[in-house]
Design a protein around this motif. Sequence first.
Motif, PDB file in Angstrom:
ATOM      1  N   ASN A  29     -43.779 -17.458  70.545  1.00  0.00           N
ATOM      2  CA  ASN A  29     -43.560 -18.761  69.907  1.00  0.00           C
ATOM      3  C   ASN A  29     -42.076 -19.086  69.772  1.00  0.00           C
ATOM      4  OD1 ASN A  29     -46.247 -19.373  69.734  1.00  0.00           O
ATOM      5  ND2 ASN A  29     -46.467 -18.667  67.629  1.00  0.00           N
ATOM      6  N   ARG A  32     -40.956 -20.179  73.163  1.00  0.00           N
ATOM      7  CA  ARG A  32     -41.455 -21.528  73.434  1.00  0.00           C
ATOM      8  C   ARG A  32     -40.595 -22.580  72.740  1.00  0.00           C
ATOM      9  NH1 ARG A  32     -47.888 -20.274  72.570  1.00  0.00           N
ATOM     10  NH2 ARG A  32     -48.345 -19.730  74.731  1.00  0.00           N
ATOM     11  N   ARG A  33     -40.269 -22.347  71.471  1.00  0.00           N
ATOM     12  CA  ARG A  33     -39.446 -23.313  70.741  1.00  0.00           C
ATOM     13  C   ARG A  33     -38.051 -23.418  71.341  1.00  0.00           C
ATOM     14  NH1 ARG A  33     -42.480 -21.371  66.337  1.00  0.00           N
ATOM     15  NH2 ARG A  33     -41.001 -19.719  65.902  1.00  0.00           N
ATOM     16  N   TYR A  37     -40.982 -25.628  75.003  1.00  0.00           N
ATOM     17  CA  TYR A  37     -42.357 -25.478  75.487  1.00  0.00           C
ATOM     18  C   TYR A  37     -42.495 -25.634  77.003  1.00  0.00           C
ATOM     19  CZ  TYR A  37     -43.723 -25.252  70.652  1.00  0.00           C
ATOM     20  OH  TYR A  37     -43.842 -24.871  69.343  1.00  0.00           O
TER      21      TYR A  37
END
Length: 71
Positions: A29, A32-33, A37
């Motif tokens: 995550n 992704r940030r 994304y």
Amino acid sequence: MIATEEEMKAARIPPAWRDVCAHVLIKLNECRRENYYRMNKCQELRHEYEKCQYEDHKRREAEYQKQHEEK
């Protein structure tokens, strides 16, 4: 490495996703940030997370089979 409850809360991991693979999900995550994304930027972490989930599933399945054989 297993993520602690505090780490999972700080990373805002929903309770349904807090399992033995949460430490990989936290890194995924974050990636992704950081990369807005984009799908191709965190493929290695995504694969690591999916592999962890698969191995956990196989482990739980083996435990179930072992318990069933004992009965």
